[in-house]
Write a protein that holds these residues in place. Sequence first.
Motif, PDB file in Angstrom:
ATOM      1  N   VAL A   8       0.864  -1.170   0.000  1.00 48.32           N
ATOM      2  CA  VAL A   8       0.000   0.000   0.000  1.00 48.32           C
ATOM      3  C   VAL A   8       0.907   1.228   0.000  1.00 48.32           C
ATOM      4  O   VAL A   8       2.070   1.152   0.399  1.00 48.32           O
ATOM      5  CB  VAL A   8      -0.957   0.038   1.219  1.00 48.32           C
ATOM      6  CG1 VAL A   8      -1.916  -1.145   1.184  1.00 48.32           C
ATOM      7  CG2 VAL A   8      -0.203   0.078   2.525  1.00 48.32           C
ATOM      8  N   GLN A   9       0.369   2.326  -0.430  1.00 52.03           N
ATOM      9  CA  GLN A   9       1.143   3.560  -0.472  1.00 52.03           C
ATOM     10  C   GLN A   9       1.420   4.059   0.941  1.00 52.03           C
ATOM     11  O   GLN A   9       0.555   3.977   1.815  1.00 52.03           O
ATOM     12  CB  GLN A   9       0.401   4.635  -1.258  1.00 52.03           C
ATOM     13  CG  GLN A   9       1.188   5.926  -1.397  1.00 52.03           C
ATOM     14  CD  GLN A   9       0.505   6.926  -2.308  1.00 52.03           C
ATOM     15  OE1 GLN A   9      -0.455   6.614  -3.009  1.00 52.03           O
ATOM     16  NE2 GLN A   9       1.003   8.136  -2.307  1.00 52.03           N
ATOM     17  N   THR A  10       2.622   4.561   1.152  1.00 59.86           N
ATOM     18  CA  THR A  10       2.974   5.194   2.419  1.00 59.86           C
ATOM     19  C   THR A  10       3.118   6.689   2.186  1.00 59.86           C
ATOM     20  O   THR A  10       3.328   7.131   1.057  1.00 59.86           O
ATOM     21  CB  THR A  10       4.294   4.631   2.989  1.00 59.86           C
ATOM     22  OG1 THR A  10       5.351   4.889   2.057  1.00 59.86           O
ATOM     23  CG2 THR A  10       4.184   3.146   3.269  1.00 59.86           C
ATOM     24  N   TYR A  11       3.007   7.457   3.250  1.00 60.71           N
ATOM     25  CA  TYR A  11       3.120   8.914   3.166  1.00 60.71           C
ATOM     26  C   TYR A  11       4.125   9.397   4.197  1.00 60.71           C
ATOM     27  O   TYR A  11       4.152   8.897   5.328  1.00 60.71           O
ATOM     28  CB  TYR A  11       1.761   9.579   3.442  1.00 60.71           C
ATOM     29  CG  TYR A  11       0.715   9.215   2.425  1.00 60.71           C
ATOM     30  CD1 TYR A  11       0.521   9.986   1.285  1.00 60.71           C
ATOM     31  CD2 TYR A  11      -0.076   8.085   2.602  1.00 60.71           C
ATOM     32  CE1 TYR A  11      -0.433   9.637   0.342  1.00 60.71           C
ATOM     33  CE2 TYR A  11      -1.037   7.729   1.666  1.00 60.71           C
ATOM     34  CZ  TYR A  11      -1.209   8.513   0.541  1.00 60.71           C
ATOM     35  OH  TYR A  11      -2.154   8.156  -0.386  1.00 60.71           O
ATOM     36  N   LYS A  12       4.918  10.380   3.819  1.00 60.64           N
ATOM     37  CA  LYS A  12       5.863  10.979   4.753  1.00 60.64           C
ATOM     38  C   LYS A  12       5.081  11.816   5.754  1.00 60.64           C
ATOM     39  O   LYS A  12       4.204  12.599   5.387  1.00 60.64           O
ATOM     40  CB  LYS A  12       6.870  11.848   4.017  1.00 60.64           C
ATOM     41  CG  LYS A  12       7.900  12.451   4.947  1.00 60.64           C
ATOM     42  CD  LYS A  12       8.906  13.312   4.212  1.00 60.64           C
ATOM     43  CE  LYS A  12       9.842  13.924   5.248  1.00 60.64           C
ATOM     44  NZ  LYS A  12      10.634  14.997   4.706  1.00 60.64           N
ATOM     45  N   VAL A  13       5.412  11.645   7.036  1.00 55.99           N
ATOM     46  CA  VAL A  13       4.742  12.347   8.129  1.00 55.99           C
ATOM     47  C   VAL A  13       5.736  13.295   8.787  1.00 55.99           C
ATOM     48  O   VAL A  13       6.894  12.958   8.981  1.00 55.99           O
ATOM     49  CB  VAL A  13       4.221  11.354   9.187  1.00 55.99           C
ATOM     50  CG1 VAL A  13       3.606  12.084  10.375  1.00 55.99           C
ATOM     51  CG2 VAL A  13       3.225  10.378   8.581  1.00 55.99           C
ATOM     52  N   ASP A  14       5.253  14.476   9.145  1.00 57.05           N
ATOM     53  CA  ASP A  14       6.056  15.448   9.891  1.00 57.05           C
ATOM     54  C   ASP A  14       5.203  15.917  11.063  1.00 57.05           C
ATOM     55  O   ASP A  14       4.035  16.262  10.891  1.00 57.05           O
ATOM     56  CB  ASP A  14       6.412  16.630   8.985  1.00 57.05           C
ATOM     57  CG  ASP A  14       7.383  17.598   9.618  1.00 57.05           C
ATOM     58  OD1 ASP A  14       8.078  17.220  10.584  1.00 57.05           O
ATOM     59  OD2 ASP A  14       7.464  18.751   9.140  1.00 57.05           O
ATOM     60  N   VAL A  15       5.784  15.872  12.268  1.00 57.83           N
ATOM     61  CA  VAL A  15       5.093  16.368  13.452  1.00 57.83           C
ATOM     62  C   VAL A  15       5.802  17.636  13.895  1.00 57.83           C
ATOM     63  O   VAL A  15       7.000  17.632  14.127  1.00 57.83           O
ATOM     64  CB  VAL A  15       5.097  15.316  14.585  1.00 57.83           C
ATOM     65  CG1 VAL A  15       4.447  15.883  15.839  1.00 57.83           C
ATOM     66  CG2 VAL A  15       4.370  14.052  14.135  1.00 57.83           C
ATOM     67  N   ASP A  16       5.041  18.717  13.977  1.00 54.60           N
ATOM     68  CA  ASP A  16       5.586  20.012  14.367  1.00 54.60           C
ATOM     69  C   ASP A  16       4.689  20.574  15.466  1.00 54.60           C
ATOM     70  O   ASP A  16       3.507  20.807  15.230  1.00 54.60           O
ATOM     71  CB  ASP A  16       5.632  20.942  13.162  1.00 54.60           C
ATOM     72  CG  ASP A  16       6.357  22.243  13.441  1.00 54.60           C
ATOM     73  OD1 ASP A  16       7.000  22.372  14.500  1.00 54.60           O
ATOM     74  OD2 ASP A  16       6.278  23.153  12.586  1.00 54.60           O
TER      75      ASP A  16
END
Length: 107
Positions: A91-99
């Motif tokens: 399945v497609q993955t997505y880059k995550v950023d927590v700010d």
Amino acid sequence: MSKVGEVNKLKVADVSEVVEGIGKEVVIEGHSIALFKLKSGKIKAIENSCPHKGGPLSQGIVSGENVFCPLHDWKVCVNDGMVQGPDEGCVQTYKVDVDDDSVYLYI
């Protein structure tokens, strides 16, 4: 939303909305994405549809760095999207950023 190169950085949730071990569905531009907070505190994002029968992965059981599809128990790695089942896939993955207290995805 802000543009980073040709990629959009979108706020999709507050960190407090993503509960450890429980998936959260977000819909962005018609695409259903599952967010997961792991025991390590990291938040991961993958396509919210199992490639087998389209089961909603956000409703699956989280174990370690995997989620199990609620329909037929196929195991999906939330890090790379690889599926372990009779017919392997991904399945497609997505880059995550927590700010601060915000969760962003790069779409």
